[in-house]
Structures are given as structure tokens and as C-alpha cells.
Write a protein that holds these residues in place. Structure first.
Motif, PDB file in Angstrom:
ATOM      1  N   PHE A 299       0.815  -1.221   0.000  1.00 23.44           N
ATOM      2  CA  PHE A 299       0.000   0.000   0.000  1.00 23.44           C
ATOM      3  C   PHE A 299       0.847   1.268   0.000  1.00 23.44           C
ATOM      4  O   PHE A 299       0.651   2.160  -0.817  1.00 23.44           O
ATOM      5  CB  PHE A 299      -0.944  -0.014   1.206  1.00 23.44           C
ATOM      6  N   PHE A 300       1.803   1.362   0.914  1.00 18.03           N
ATOM      7  CA  PHE A 300       2.531   2.627   1.076  1.00 18.03           C
ATOM      8  C   PHE A 300       3.446   2.960  -0.102  1.00 18.03           C
ATOM      9  O   PHE A 300       3.599   4.138  -0.437  1.00 18.03           O
ATOM     10  CB  PHE A 300       3.312   2.611   2.390  1.00 18.03           C
ATOM     11  N   PRO A 301       4.094   1.988  -0.773  1.00 18.48           N
ATOM     12  CA  PRO A 301       4.911   2.359  -1.949  1.00 18.48           C
ATOM     13  C   PRO A 301       4.093   2.664  -3.197  1.00 18.48           C
ATOM     14  O   PRO A 301       4.659   2.952  -4.249  1.00 18.48           O
ATOM     15  CB  PRO A 301       5.785   1.111  -2.179  1.00 18.48           C
ATOM     16  N   SER A 302       2.771   2.594  -3.126  1.00 16.98           N
ATOM     17  CA  SER A 302       1.934   2.714  -4.317  1.00 16.98           C
ATOM     18  C   SER A 302       1.684   4.152  -4.742  1.00 16.98           C
ATOM     19  O   SER A 302       1.124   4.389  -5.817  1.00 16.98           O
ATOM     20  CB  SER A 302       0.579   2.035  -4.066  1.00 16.98           C
ATOM     21  N   GLY A 303       2.036   5.128  -3.910  1.00 14.71           N
ATOM     22  CA  GLY A 303       1.721   6.512  -4.216  1.00 14.71           C
ATOM     23  C   GLY A 303       0.382   6.946  -3.680  1.00 14.71           C
ATOM     24  O   GLY A 303      -0.089   8.048  -3.999  1.00 14.71           O
ATOM     25  N   ALA A 304      -0.237   6.115  -2.850  1.00 12.26           N
ATOM     26  CA  ALA A 304      -1.539   6.469  -2.288  1.00 12.26           C
ATOM     27  C   ALA A 304      -1.424   7.562  -1.242  1.00 12.26           C
ATOM     28  O   ALA A 304      -2.329   8.392  -1.087  1.00 12.26           O
ATOM     29  CB  ALA A 304      -2.194   5.231  -1.662  1.00 12.26           C
ATOM     30  N   ILE A 305      -0.316   7.590  -0.499  1.00  9.90           N
ATOM     31  CA  ILE A 305      -0.129   8.572   0.565  1.00  9.90           C
ATOM     32  C   ILE A 305       0.690   9.761   0.092  1.00  9.90           C
ATOM     33  O   ILE A 305       0.383  10.910   0.399  1.00  9.90           O
ATOM     34  CB  ILE A 305       0.560   7.922   1.780  1.00  9.90           C
ATOM     35  N   SER A 306       1.757   9.491  -0.666  1.00  6.20           N
ATOM     36  CA  SER A 306       2.621  10.547  -1.188  1.00  6.20           C
ATOM     37  C   SER A 306       3.150  10.110  -2.554  1.00  6.20           C
ATOM     38  O   SER A 306       3.152   8.915  -2.875  1.00  6.20           O
ATOM     39  CB  SER A 306       3.788  10.825  -0.226  1.00  6.20           C
ATOM     40  N   PRO A 307       3.606  11.053  -3.394  1.00  6.44           N
ATOM     41  CA  PRO A 307       4.030  10.711  -4.760  1.00  6.44           C
ATOM     42  C   PRO A 307       5.207   9.742  -4.789  1.00  6.44           C
ATOM     43  O   PRO A 307       6.112   9.798  -3.954  1.00  6.44           O
ATOM     44  CB  PRO A 307       4.431  12.076  -5.348  1.00  6.44           C
ATOM     45  N   ILE A 308       5.197   8.867  -5.782  1.00  4.81           N
ATOM     46  CA  ILE A 308       6.252   7.869  -5.945  1.00  4.81           C
ATOM     47  C   ILE A 308       7.595   8.526  -6.246  1.00  4.81           C
ATOM     48  O   ILE A 308       8.650   8.002  -5.872  1.00  4.81           O
ATOM     49  CB  ILE A 308       5.868   6.883  -7.074  1.00  4.81           C
ATOM     50  N   THR A 309       7.562   9.684  -6.892  1.00  5.04           N
ATOM     51  CA  THR A 309       8.811  10.345  -7.266  1.00  5.04           C
ATOM     52  C   THR A 309       9.637  10.781  -6.061  1.00  5.04           C
ATOM     53  O   THR A 309      10.824  11.083  -6.200  1.00  5.04           O
ATOM     54  CB  THR A 309       8.514  11.586  -8.128  1.00  5.04           C
ATOM     55  N   GLY A 310       9.020  10.815  -4.881  1.00  3.29           N
ATOM     56  CA  GLY A 310       9.764  11.165  -3.680  1.00  3.29           C
ATOM     57  C   GLY A 310      10.407   9.979  -2.993  1.00  3.29           C
ATOM     58  O   GLY A 310      11.055  10.143  -1.952  1.00  3.29           O
ATOM     59  N   PHE A 311      10.260   8.773  -3.547  1.00  8.47           N
ATOM     60  CA  PHE A 311      10.792   7.565  -2.925  1.00  8.47           C
ATOM     61  C   PHE A 311      12.255   7.350  -3.320  1.00  8.47           C
ATOM     62  O   PHE A 311      12.686   7.789  -4.391  1.00  8.47           O
ATOM     63  CB  PHE A 311       9.988   6.333  -3.364  1.00  8.47           C
ATOM     64  N   PRO A 312      13.010   6.627  -2.493  1.00 17.26           N
ATOM     65  CA  PRO A 312      14.354   6.190  -2.922  1.00 17.26           C
ATOM     66  C   PRO A 312      14.237   5.147  -4.021  1.00 17.26           C
ATOM     67  O   PRO A 312      13.169   4.581  -4.257  1.00 17.26           O
ATOM     68  CB  PRO A 312      14.948   5.600  -1.637  1.00 17.26           C
ATOM     69  N   LYS A 313      15.351   4.851  -4.672  1.00 19.37           N
ATOM     70  CA  LYS A 313      15.317   3.970  -5.847  1.00 19.37           C
ATOM     71  C   LYS A 313      14.798   2.580  -5.522  1.00 19.37           C
ATOM     72  O   LYS A 313      14.038   1.991  -6.305  1.00 19.37           O
ATOM     73  CB  LYS A 313      16.717   3.882  -6.468  1.00 19.37           C
ATOM     74  N   TRP A 314      15.195   2.024  -4.360  1.00 12.91           N
ATOM     75  CA  TRP A 314      14.765   0.662  -4.054  1.00 12.91           C
ATOM     76  C   TRP A 314      13.256   0.612  -3.814  1.00 12.91           C
ATOM     77  O   TRP A 314      12.599  -0.390  -4.128  1.00 12.91           O
ATOM     78  CB  TRP A 314      15.518   0.132  -2.838  1.00 12.91           C
TER      79      TRP A 314
END
Length: 370
Positions: A299-314
Motif C-alpha cells: 500500500f505505502f509504496p503505491s503513491g496512495a499517501i505521497s508521490p512515488i517520485t519522492g521515494f528512494p530507488k529501491w
């Protein structure tokens, strides 16, 4: 086909005999939508800003007038007068104030002399949301004070004009897509994965083994029943969530068609994924232990809470293969942006393909034996 539909009928009868199970599958996403949608993502209102004025001149009066305008209009903060800078700093540190503005002595004289005066802003940067809002508001105020009364004929500064494609999107609307996907996932997990393992533990599935039902018919029947449960959950939360968030797009016929296809594709993808994970599990405690881990991982890596572009590469790598990501993207494109089929066709292809691939892998692993 009749044998497969018999399995579907049994599963749906069992599902509708337990309305509490249906309610539980939608309680978490609905509560999350209401609580998180109202608790996060909103603009700061009513912050407490201390003002220490050592100047009391004409230019300091302009700052006070600007503060009064903010308090009346956008209401980001209200001001509280202070006589002592140290007291204001201590109150920011202890949480009595959210910030403090220091107007130094001789401020008005330096403004009139063009001597680049400085206004102090004290913030508690342990709360990044609050401090960023106060800093942005004060920077806007300073820019307004720096603007000349009479604009020069020749442009001396470059201006940026921001064009927003959509009206202000409240966080509840932003979160709705993830809540719908989460409701479908919970329906699949509780109404599909856990029930299937419980039936195996109780020996209920042994009744199928004395019938001429083939392995393929059993797999398709169980997954079709799970998909129907997920579709019912997705439709219910889409309607309720859209009404709570104030979205009227669900009443447009073309939007209903797009949402229907996306809900069906998401239910197939989630069921295929869950069936593949549970096909060889025997212990009924395993899916219950996996629920929280899978919920966090998907759920959390899906971009539902915040944009995916703000995630680290892994974490972005997880999002690329996560069916939640494509479901959330599709629901946002329809519910918030009215993007049409052009915005969701890649999501539909991935979700349908992912569901079929996982079922294709899971079918040979399914044991039609004791």
C-alpha cells in the motif's frame, strides 16, 4: 462451467451469510479515508505567531497590517504581541507558540534609507509541516513589502505565473484512490485468502475432491468468487468515498464505465496475487501474520499517501511491480483528473496481465489432493 459456478455460488452464499465480514473488509479503508483525509494534507489554519516589535515605526505598522489581513483572510496564523524576544523564543521552544517574528529596532529608518533591514522569524523546525507553512507565508509577505509602489516601465524581475489545472484538491480526495484499492485488497485478503486457508484447515475442500471438478475449474471458481467480493467492496467504497469527498464524477456514464473496468481489473490482479501467495499455505495463522506486512509492503509504496517520485530507488523498484501502484494511478486519473481511457489504458493492461500471469503460475501449484 456449471461446476465452476457451483463453487462460486457456495463461496458467495457463505460470504453473504456473514454481513459482519463484509463490514469489516470496508471498515479499515473507510476509517482511514475519513480520519487521514481530514487529519493530513490540509492548509495550516490558526497557528499562533508571537510578534516582538522593537521599532513601532510606520514601516513596522505595515507589517502589523499585513498580519491582520492574513488573520482575517487565509487565517494561516494569528498574532500575539510580545515585549521580550527571549520570552518569545522560549514559548516557541515549549510549544506555546508556533513561531515568532522579531521586528528589530530602527527597522523603519533602515527601510526608508534603503539599508536592507532584516526581519527575524523563529520557528520550531522539528515540525516541518508547520515551519514550512509559516516560512512560506512570511516569505510571501516580505516579497509583497519589497515590491515597489510604482512599477518600472522596464521589467527588472522575472515573474512566474502558476496555472493550476484543477481546483484545490483536498487530501481526502487525494487519498480516495488508495482507500478504494485498500478496500479491495482487504476484501480479497479476508474474503478470499484467509477463508480459503481456513477451509483447507477444516477439511472443507476435501468435499471437492470426490467430485469430477477439475483443478482448473476449482482455481477459476475460487478466484471468480474472490473477484466478485472485491468488486462489491470496490464499488461500495467508491460510491461512499466519492460522496464523502464531494466528487460528483461518479454520476457520469463514461466515468462509471471506466471505473467499472478498473475495479474489475484490480480485483483480478489482487486475487491472482493473493491466490499465488496462498496456494501452498496450510497453516491458517500464516495469512493473518502476513496481513500487516503485505499491507505495508504494497500500500505505502503505491503513491496512495505521497508521490512515488519522492521515494528512494529501491522503493521505486517495488512500486514498478506493485499492482497497488497501477490501481491507485488509475483511480486518481478517473476520480480527480477525468483523464479518460487515455490515462488508464496502461493501468488496465498491467492489472489484467498481472492477474492472468499470477493465476497461470498458481494453477499448476494448486494441489487437488489431500
Amino acid at each position: 462451467m456449471k461446476r465452476m459456478m457451483a463453487i462460486v455460488e457456495r463461496e458467495m452464499r457463505k460470504f453473504f451469510r456473514s454481513p459482519a465480514l463484509m463490514m469489516v473488509s470496508m471498515t479499515l479503508p473507510l476509517v482511514q479515508l475519513i480520519i487521514l483525509g481530514n487529519a493530513f494534507g490540509g492548509k495550516i489554519r490558526g497557528a499562533r505567531m508571537g510578534v516582538v516589535d522593537y521599532d513601532h515605526g510606520s514601516q513596522a505598522l505595515k507589517i502589523h497590517e499585513a498580519f491582520n489581513a492574513i488573520a482575517v483572510n487565509i487565517r494561516t496564523f494569528t498574532t500575539i504581541p510580545y515585549d521580550n524576544e527571549e520570552k518569545a523564543r522560549d514559548d516557541v521552544r515549549t510549544g506555546r507558540l508556533d513561531g515568532a517574528v522579531i521586528i528589530p529596532a530602527q527597522y523603519s529608518r533602515r527601510v526608508l534609507a534603503g539599508d536592507s533591514p532584516t526581519i527575524g522569524l523563529v520557528v520550531d523546525n522539528t515540525d516541518q509541516t508547520m515551519s514550512s507553512s509559516l516560512e512560506a507565508e512570511m516569505q510571501s509577505l516580505v516579497d509583497a513589502l519589497n515590491a515597489p509602489v510604482i512599477q518600472p516601465k522596464v521589467v527588472q524581475q522575472i515573474a512566474l505565473e502558476i496555472v493550476e489545472l484543477y481546483p484545490y484538491v483536498e487530501y481526502m480526495k487525494y487519498l480516495l484512490a488508495g482507500s478504494v484499492a485498500l478496500a479491495m485488497y482487504v476484501a480479497v485478503m479476508i474474503g478470499g485468502g484467509m477463508l480459503y486457508i481456513d477451509d483447507k484447515a477444516r477439511g472443507v475442500h476435501e468435499g471437492y475432491l470426490v467430485t469430477p471438478i477439475t483443478k482448473w475449474e476449482m482455481v477459476m471458481g475460487l478466484n471468480l468468487a474472490g473477484a466478485i467480493k472485491a468488486v462489491l467492496s470496490g464499488v461500495t467504497l467508491t460510491v461512499i468515498g466519492s460522496l464523502l469527498a464531494g466528487l460528483g464524477v461518479i454520476f457520469h456514464p463514461m466515468t462509471v464505465l471506466q471505473l467499472s473496468l478498473l475495479i474489475i481489473a484490480t480485483s483480478i490482479a489482487f486475487n491472482g496475487m493473493m491466490f499465488l501467495m496462498m496456494v501452498r499455505v496450510e497453516d491458517p495463522l500464516v495469512p493473518r501474520a502476513m496481513f500487516g506486512v503485505l499491507n505495508t509492503l504494497l500500500f505505502f509504496p503505491s503513491g496512495a499517501i505521497s508521490p512515488i517520485t519522492g521515494f528512494p530507488k529501491w522503493l521505486r523498484a517495488i512500486a514498478v511491480v506493485d499492482p497497488f501502484s497501477y490501481a491507485v494511478h488509475g483511480f486518481k486519473a478517473i476520480l480527480l483528473k477525468d483523464g479518460g481511457f487515455a490515462a488508464i489504458w496502461t493501468d488496465l493492461i498491467f492489472l489484467f496481465g498481472f492477474g492472468m500471469l499470477t493465476l497461470f503460475i498458481a494453477t499448476p501449484l494448486f494441489k487437488r489432493t489431500l
